[in-house]
Design a protein around this motif. Structure first.
Motif, PDB file in Angstrom:
ATOM      1  N   LEU A   1       0.827  -1.210   0.000  1.00 16.76           N
ATOM      2  CA  LEU A   1       0.000   0.000   0.000  1.00 16.76           C
ATOM      3  C   LEU A   1       0.860   1.258   0.000  1.00 16.76           C
ATOM      4  CD1 LEU A   1      -2.946  -0.714   2.455  1.00 16.76           C
ATOM      5  CD2 LEU A   1      -3.113  -0.123   0.052  1.00 16.76           C
ATOM      6  N   GLN A   2       1.957   1.211   0.707  1.00 16.37           N
ATOM      7  CA  GLN A   2       2.780   2.411   0.840  1.00 16.37           C
ATOM      8  C   GLN A   2       3.726   2.629  -0.324  1.00 16.37           C
ATOM      9  OE1 GLN A   2       4.446   1.427   4.750  1.00 16.37           O
ATOM     10  NE2 GLN A   2       3.346   3.166   5.612  1.00 16.37           N
TER      11      GLN A   2
ATOM     12  N   SER B   1       3.825   0.728  -3.553  1.00 15.22           N
ATOM     13  CA  SER B   1       3.463   0.430  -4.929  1.00 15.22           C
ATOM     14  C   SER B   1       2.849   1.642  -5.615  1.00 15.22           C
ATOM     15  CB  SER B   1       2.469  -0.740  -4.958  1.00 15.22           C
ATOM     16  OG  SER B   1       2.067  -1.008  -6.284  1.00 15.22           O
TER      17      SER B   1
ATOM     18  N   LYS C   1      -2.506  -2.088  -5.097  1.00 13.77           N
ATOM     19  CA  LYS C   1      -2.985  -1.531  -3.831  1.00 13.77           C
ATOM     20  C   LYS C   1      -4.378  -2.050  -3.491  1.00 13.77           C
ATOM     21  CE  LYS C   1      -0.321   2.774  -4.068  1.00 13.77           C
ATOM     22  NZ  LYS C   1      -0.391   4.243  -4.078  1.00 13.77           N
TER      23      LYS C   1
ATOM     24  N   THR D   1      -5.529  -4.166  -0.223  1.00 16.25           N
ATOM     25  CA  THR D   1      -6.640  -3.724   0.620  1.00 16.25           C
ATOM     26  C   THR D   1      -7.685  -4.818   0.772  1.00 16.25           C
ATOM     27  OG1 THR D   1      -6.276  -1.482  -0.233  1.00 16.25           O
ATOM     28  CG2 THR D   1      -8.317  -1.887   0.956  1.00 16.25           C
TER      29      THR D   1
ATOM     30  N   ILE E   1      -1.229   4.254   6.522  1.00 22.28           N
ATOM     31  CA  ILE E   1      -1.988   3.854   5.333  1.00 22.28           C
ATOM     32  C   ILE E   1      -3.276   4.636   5.147  1.00 22.28           C
ATOM     33  CG2 ILE E   1      -1.060   1.527   5.482  1.00 22.28           C
ATOM     34  CD1 ILE E   1      -3.669   0.600   6.684  1.00 22.28           C
TER      35      ILE E   1
ATOM     36  N   THR F   1      -3.380   6.855   1.959  1.00 16.61           N
ATOM     37  CA  THR F   1      -3.414   6.041   0.732  1.00 16.61           C
ATOM     38  C   THR F   1      -4.793   5.438   0.524  1.00 16.61           C
ATOM     39  OG1 THR F   1      -1.076   5.492   1.017  1.00 16.61           O
ATOM     40  CG2 THR F   1      -2.354   4.096  -0.458  1.00 16.61           C
TER      41      THR F   1
END
Length: 1501
Positions: A1137-1138, A1140, A1146, A1150, A1173, A1176
């Protein structure tokens, strides 16, 4: 466990005693490594002896070899666990050893594995498993495995595996059986020994039991002894098994349960009750029964188990000798110290070990006992000698009745060979040694009266025995290849009067000559080998069937020996009488039979000087083997040797005489001259046909070959190829060149030296001359040459053609076989693009059905599989065609018979084949693979998995796992465990990225979601679940286009779609359950390793697999696997998540996180990363609905400080002061609509965090006080002080007024839908206007400040801090909420908002509360706005509630908990009020309008 247990023992005492005794035994074995090594060598020696006794021509199945390998690997792993001090390594090796040993422990005891009885392997495995459980400190399981060993195989357990333990556990119970045996044996011996009536019962009869006594026994006495030995051993075995089962029941019995009976102690009953007790010490031969030497293998036991009995008296002699020899040999050690120095031991089997390795036992022809003949030996002159007895340490049985004249025990020529022995044992150790000493020049003679030998001869034999013992360890290691004819020289053929023949192992007579060749009548005059299928012709001559068939096939019509003409067109039936005689002779002379057995490979091959070294290799037949597809170099190297063969020898026994060869050469001369000099094409064509016929008649003679291999002749034949159009001449030319190239590589070099020659052959082949493909193949063309001529259409056409008889010309290889090999070279050569193009050409030429049919031929199967695999790689949609037409048994046969490369090809083919888009069809193919073949496919795959190359293991493991999953997963499956373990091991190989990638691809291939071409769409399916439909929809659109091309296929698919969906769902659950539950989720830790790879491709595949497995956890029973997945993968998903930049990645991460948030423990851990996160996730919120769930879960965590997550930035501010105050704001589908006090309505584009004016409408003449859009969003309604309500259509770039309704009163607040418009004017209550009628006033005596509508219900915020509910169908009102009235009742509800079943109300602050949140269905209060500021405006999105106050402050509240998280200060100067407030539903933007005419946009990060 000593003693006879005269006292009663309860179950606890028995269990305690078992644990103590077995524990002591296993502990001693674990401590003494030397003892374990010696024991393993002894067991291996017995296995080797059994292997040596098997028929050498019998092929051991691959699966059988692997079972033995499992046992060996298990023992090695156990030894590693014993030797290591690392706990983790020890546990891992013990787990591996258990898996390996369980394979042998569970074998069927009634069958064999590689000739070895399964009960022996199973017992050995149980013994090692007892060591294993002892290391795990589990004494109960250790005892159970030891007892199971005695149950499975009591005989070898008490003589090989654990004799001392048997003495402690079982011998005390066998006293009655031992007493019966001793008494019965004593009685039988008294009948045999003369003058024994005066001997007592306790007398030692062994000292009287000598050779002469044995040979003087009557047949009935021999049979009595034999029956006694067999019955005694059977009694010991059965009672051992009986007590072992009793002990096992005691171990398994639940002593705490009173209802369950304690197992009763069995009683060992002898066949006959003994009359006496055993008063003296019991020798080992009485304790254990007949002891079987290690070198005897298992055959005697197997015959015993099947009730077979030897008819020779040597059987009983051997048993009696065995019982007597052991004590004598042990005592001898005390007197012969030199034996101990030489390393000899006194184990009971030592004597037999020497025996079994130095004798080849030969059965007697008859058992007549006459005055002139005894034991089948010829009458010999007797030499009277006085009978003398040896000292006690050498009992009479050890003194042979032979007198060797001379001996040379140190002769280095004496060699020994391991031979499988039978139950028959030799008379004595010395007799054995003298028989095996081939260095003795003179054979000893037997005396007629079989009296004892002289002291001198005894001394000589003792010397031989000592020397033999000293060299035993050296001779044991001698190779089979160095064995001379010792056995034959020491065996004499004895024939009896009845005509049957039998043999006995005795010293060879001087008059006997050793056999060096088989009988002449048993050998084919053509091949020089033993007959395998003899046929007798009408001329009376007998030949091997294949040899005479080849003779006749070459055009001969006469008998090879008599030269008489043959009138019959077909060969007669097999001469079975002769065949049976040969079979019997082979059994008696196995070594000669092996040497002279029929083989298609002649023993003497020629190597002409003109030949190259590579062409001198001889192979028997014209069998076709396809080239390896791994490399071109390997391909050419193997093919250069493929067709090497041996020409017919021109020895004196050959059927082709030298005169015939000279005649052929003389006949060739004019034709060769013509080919080299003539310019007449017709003459050359006739000449080449004649040369072809003469070459065929020469049968490949080297002289003729050398004569025809001249370059001038080769060039002359090539010129015919380029000039002639006569098919027969062309065919003859090709035949000659093919034969010459086949036998002489220099001819091929001549043909390849000029490119035009290859071009000529290519043109002939493409024009229909099929035979040209043979020569093309033999020339070993490069891929560039093949691709330049576009051979594929012609090659496929030839494969389609039915096999035709090539009349009288026999090519070295069938054209179809050469075609398949060339086609493989074309498809496997070049780069990936060229391979795909060529494979498509094969598919378009309809080559797949023809290739599948060719699998019936053993030749070329590998090439066909390789071609089909290339086609499936190029066009995955052809899998269904291959799967529906192929006979999979041929592929499995190729797997069983091939090497690692071939097996890898078969595995790749099967793995690719089962990747079908229809799950039901795929399961059918898997079931066929599972059921087909002569052997168990799953077991064969399992065995090969354990030794397969690293790159093959993932595909093989996946295939094995799919076969196991055809049935409902069981609690334990060795196939499944090994398959998953192999995949996990491949994932852990971080130093081998290719291995990791292969394993990940294999895991993806397990998915049931496939397109029509068989490609998996697991990622698109997961994105669809997450709400991101674009990839899935694009894929399905492409699939629909394909289906439209074939309506029939679409109809069939529609009919079975429901079944397919059920099959897919069931399959995915099985796969996920098996993968996740293996060793409590160890696959998640392996995937964690892959996430850390530097390869983006590996990381992406790992993300897809991990997301799928975590998602499947939500539909599987909760067994604690989520915790294992969270510990290994949570950090990796957050890292995706951070870091990519790919939105799809993502979203996948999730989706996995959403599964974790349902677990409170995982949610708490996730809360630690909330701040990292949150931003994002908010950015992705518009792309996937699952992100909303994750955000809500994070924001609702008590451990999460929502204030820290909040961030708001003003991104734009626009001035509209020229239009007066901003009275109302509305957000709709990326547009912001504002109304102003001068009657203007403006439309703004707010899509990119900016406010861009799209339209300014001036339809109203006075201030537009309110704007409203219903939930349907199809219309915009505006109310104004000009006493009108206008209806607008909403378009992407503008709004358009379509209706104007005159209300006769100023409109201050408005709510409308397609049926009515509700507005607030001067005075109390609310007015409801039907679009086709007049306004109706609903008066509830309160001043209405705001409106909110949902369905047919209208909510009115009024003075007195109350909310009125109006039923628009009945036009009635009720009080929804009535608040506390203070300060003269001036408190009011200023703003209402309805969303998601909730009613949000804000107004005057009373007792620290300025508003509430209600459930409009139950009217219950779900939250309160705890603030001291009056709320004038409310806006709500998916996450937050925004309340605007008089002082220009916007407070932000968490929607789920109605908790204040932040506040926003509007930056307008002066005392501007917030008159408009709205937010987009995604929660990304907030818009405000103020009384000074400004509109501000705030980004909510």
């Amino acid at each position: 466990m000593a003693g006879n247990y005269r006292f009663a023992m309860d179950q606890k005492d028995i269990v305690r005693l078992l644990i103590t005794t077995v524990g002591s035994f296993t502990q001693d074995c674990l401590i003494n490594k030397e003892q374990r090594t010696q024991h393993k060598e002894q067991c291996a020696e017995r296995l080797a002896a059994e292997d040596g006794s098997c028929d050498k021509d019998t092929e051991v199945r691959y699966s059988d070899q692997a079972v033995l390998a499992n046992l060996d690997w298990g023992i090695e792993a156990l030894e590693e666990a014993i030797g290591t001090s690392n706990i983790e390594t020890k546990l891992a090796r013990l787990d591996y050893a258990e898996k390996m040993l369980q394979v042998c422990a569970l074998l069927n005891s009634d069958q064999r594995t590689a000739g070895v009885p399964n009960f022996y392997l199973s017992a050995w495995a149980h013994l090692n498993l007892s060591y294993l459980w002892k290391l795990r400190n589990n004494a109960e399981n250790s005892v159970l495995h030891v007892l199971e060993m005695f149950i499975v195989d009591p005989f070898f357990s008490r003589i090989d595996f654990a004799p001392e333990l048997w003495k402690d556990l079982f011998l005390p119970h066998m006293s009655s059986i031992v007493g019966w045996y001793s008494e019965t044996r004593h009685r039988l011996m008294m009948e045999v020994i003369p003058d024994s009536s005066d001997l007592s019962f306790t007398a030692d009869f062994d000292q009287f039991f000598n050779d002469s006594l044995i040979y003087s026994m009557r047949p009935d006495q021999v049979e009595n002894f034999q029956k006694l030995e067999e019955l005694y051993r059977e009694s010991l075995d059965e009672n051992t098994r009986l007590f072992a089962k009793h002990y096992k029941d005691c171990m398994n019995s639940d002593s705490t349960t009173s209802k369950k009976m304690i197992p009763m102690l069995p009683i060992a009953e002898p066949p006959v009750t003994p009359l006496h007790e055993v008063s003296r010490s019991i020798p080992d031969y009485v304790k254990f029964g007949p002891i079987l030497p290690k070198s005897a293998g298992f055959s005697p036991v197997l015959r015993y188990k099947h009730g077979e009995r030897a008819e020779s008296r040597l059987s009983i002699i051997s048993n009696l000798s065995a019982n007597l020899e052991e004590p004598a040999m042990c005592d001898a050690q005390e007197i012969m110290p030199e034996d101990r120095e030489a390393g000899s031991d006194c184990e009971p089997s030592d004597t037999y070990l020497n025996e079994g390795k130095n004798h080849k036992l030969i059965p007697l022809r008859s058992m007549k006992s006459t005055e002139n003949k005894e034991m089948g030996l010829s009458k010999r002159p007797a030499k009277p000698k006085s009978q003398k007895h040896s000292p006690k340490i050498f009992s009479p049985i050890d003194s042979p009745r032979i007198s060797p004249k001379t001996s040379s025990p140190n002769n280095p020529a004496v060699q020994r060979k391991k031979e499988g022995t039978t139950m028959l044992r030799l008379l004595s150790c010395r007799a054995m040694d003298s028989a095996t000493a081939t260095s003795l020049p003179d054979s000893p003679r037997l005396s007629k009266d079989y009296s004892s030998s002289s002291p001198d001869s005894d001394g000589e034999v003792i010397g031989l025995l000592r020397n033999f013992r000293k060299n035993r360890s050296r001779t044991r290691r001698m190779s089979y290849d160095n064995v001379n004819s010792q056995i034959l020289e020491n065996s004499s053929l004895i024939e009896s009067d009845e005509g049957s023949q039998s043999f006995i192992s005795l010293p060879t007579s001087e008059k006997l000559t050793p056999l060096s060749r088989p009988p002449k009548d048993f050998v084919c005059p053509i091949t020089g080998q033993l007959f395998n299928d003899p046929v007798t012709l009408e001329t009376g001559q007998t030949y091997e069937r294949k040899a005479i068939q080849e003779w006749i096939k070459r055009g001969n019509t006469t008998c090879p020996i008599t030269r008489q003409p043959l009138s019959a067109n077909s060969l007669p039936k097999t001469n079975y009488v002769l065949k049976r005689l040969i079979t019997s002779w082979k059994e008696q002379h196995p070594e000669l039979a092996q040497e002279f057995s029929y083989s298609e490979t002649p023993r003497n091959s020629f190597s002409p000087s003109s030949f190259r070294e590579s062409s001198s290799v001889s192979t028997p037949s014209r069998a076709f083997y396809s080239p390896s597809h791994n490399s071109t170099d390997n391909h050419t190297h193997q093919r250069s040797k493929r067709f090497a063969r041996t020409a017919v020898s021109t020895s004196p026994t050959s059927v082709i005489s030298q005169a015939t060869i000279e005649t052929i050469i003389n006949g060739l001369k004019p034709y060769i001259s013509c080919l080299c000099t003539s310019e007449n094409l017709e003459e050359c064509e006739a000449a080449v046909s004649a040369v072809a016929k003469l070459w065929k008649d020469s049968k490949g003679d080297p002289a003729v070959l050398s004569y025809l291999s001249e370059p001038t002749l080769v060039n002359g034949i090539v010129e015919i190829l380029s000039a002639s159009v006569n098919r027969e001449a062309l065919k003859s030319s090709i035949y000659i060149l093919s034969e010459l190239t086949y036998l002489d590589e220099s001819v091929g070099e001549i043909l390849t030296s000029v490119d035009s020659d290859f071009d000529c052959l290519a043109a002939l082949f493409k024009n229909g001359l099929a035979e040209a493909v043979v020569l093309l193949y033999q020339l070993r063309p490069a891929f560039s040459q093949l691709s330049a001529h576009n051979f594929i259409p012609s090659l496929v056409q030839l494969i389609h053609r039915k096999t035709e008889d090539l009349d009288d010309l026999q090519f070295a290889i069938e054209p179809k076989d050469a075609t398949i090999s060339l086609l493989e070279q074309v498809l496997t050569g070049g780069d990936e693009n060229s391979r795909s193009v060529n494979a498509f050409d094969v598919i378009c030429a309809n080559g797949i059905p023809a290739l599948v049919k060719c699998l019936d031929r053993v030749e070329g199967r590998k090439s066909i599989i390789s071609i089909l695999l290339c086609c499936m790689h190029a066009d995955k949609s052809c899998r269904s065609l291959v799967a529906s037409t192929i006979e999979l048994s041929h592929v499995l046969e190729l797997f069983h018979s091939g090497n690692d490369s071939v097996r890898g090809l078969c595995i790749d083919f099967l793995s690719e084949l089962v990747q079908l888009n229809r799950r039901t069809f795929c399961n059918q193919i898997l079931q066929i693979i599972k059921d087909e073949g002569a052997f168990s496919t799953m077991h064969t795959f399992l065995v090969y998995l354990q030794m397969a190359p690293m790159e093959q293991q993932p595909s093989l493991a996946t295939l094995l796992l799919q076969l196991d999953l055809l049935a409902e997963p069981r609690q334990m499956s060795i196939y499944r465990e090994e398959a998953v373990e192999a995949l996990i091991e491949a994932l852990h190989r971080k130093d081998f990225s290719n291995s990791q990638m292969t394993a990940l691809e294999a895991l993806v291939s397990l998915s049931a979601r496939r397109t029509s071409s068989g490609s998996t769409y697991m990622e698109a399916w997961l994105l669809k679940i997450a709400g991101f439909d674009q990839p899935y929809n694009a894929l399905m659109k492409a699939e629909k286009l394909k289906k439209d091309e074939n309506d029939l296929a679409e109809t069939i698919l529609a009919e079975t779609r429901e079944d397919e969906e059920r099959a897919e769902s069931s399959w995915e659950k099985r796969v996920a359950s098996v993968l996740c539950n293996h060793e409590k989720g160890s696959i998640f830790k392996a995937l964690e390793e892959c996430f850390k790879s530097n390869s983006l491709e590996i990381a992406k595949s790992c993300l897809v697999i991990s997301t799928w497995l975590v998602h499947m956890l939500s539909v599987l029973p909760d067994t604690g696997l989520k915790s294992a997945a969270r510990k290994s993968l949570l950090d990796e998903f957050i890292n995706v998540l951070q870091s990519s930049r790919n939105m799809e990645e993502k979203i996948l991460a999730t989706l996995a996180l959403r599964i974790f948030v349902s677990d409170p423990a995982a949610l708490e851990v996730l809360g630690k990363y909330a701040k990292c996160i949150y931003r994002t996730l908010r950015k992705l919120k518009r792309s996937s609905p699952v992100i909303t769930d994750v955000l809500k879960s994070l924001m609702n965590l008590s451990s999460v400080n929502a204030t820290e997550l909040w961030n708001c930035t003003r991104v734009v501010e626009v001035e509209s002061c020229a239009n007066g105050e901003v009275l109302s704001l509305l957000h709709f589908k990326g547009r912001v609509i504002s109304s102003h006090s001068d009657g203007t309505i403006k439309v703004w584009d707010a899509g990119k965090r900016v406010l861009r004016l799209l339209q300014e409408a001036r339809e109203h003449t006075k201030a537009v006080t309110c704007l409203y859009t219903p939930s349907s969003g199809d219309k915009l309604y505006s109310g104004s002080l000009d006493k009108t309500i206008r209806v607008w259509t909403i378009k992407p770039e503008e709004i358009h007024c379509i209706q104007v309704h005159d209300m006769k009163e100023a409109v201050h607040e408005l709510a409308a839908n397609s049926k009515v418009a509700c507005f607030v004017s001067q005075g109390p209550g609310v007015k409801v206007y039907s679009w086709s009628g007049v306004p109706k006033h609903i008066n509830f005596n309160k001043t209405v400040k705001c409106l909110a509508m949902t369905g047919d219900t209208l909510y009115c915020g009024a003075s007195g801090y109350s909310i009125q509910e109006v039923d628009l169908n009945k036009f009635t009102s009720t009080t929804f909420y009535s608040g506390t009235r203070k300060l003269l009742g001036k408190q009011s509800i200023h703003s209402l908002h309805v969303q998601d079943g909730l009613l949000f109300a804000g107004g005057s602050a009373v007792d620290g509360t300025a508003g509430k949140v209600f459930s409009h269905s139950s009217k219950a209060v779900t939250g309160s706005f705890s603030t001291g500021l009056d709320i004038l405006q409310i806006a709500v999105n998916s996450d937050f509630i925004f309340t605007a106050t008089k002082s220009g402050i916007i407070e932000v509240w968490l929607k789920e908990r109605v908790t204040r998280v932040a506040s926003i200060k509007i930056g307008s100067g002066g005392h501007a009020r917030i008159t408009g407030l709205t937010s987009d539903m995604d929660g990304g933007m907030l818009f405000t309008g103020t009384s000074d005419g400004k509109i501000q946009a705030w980004a909510l990060d």
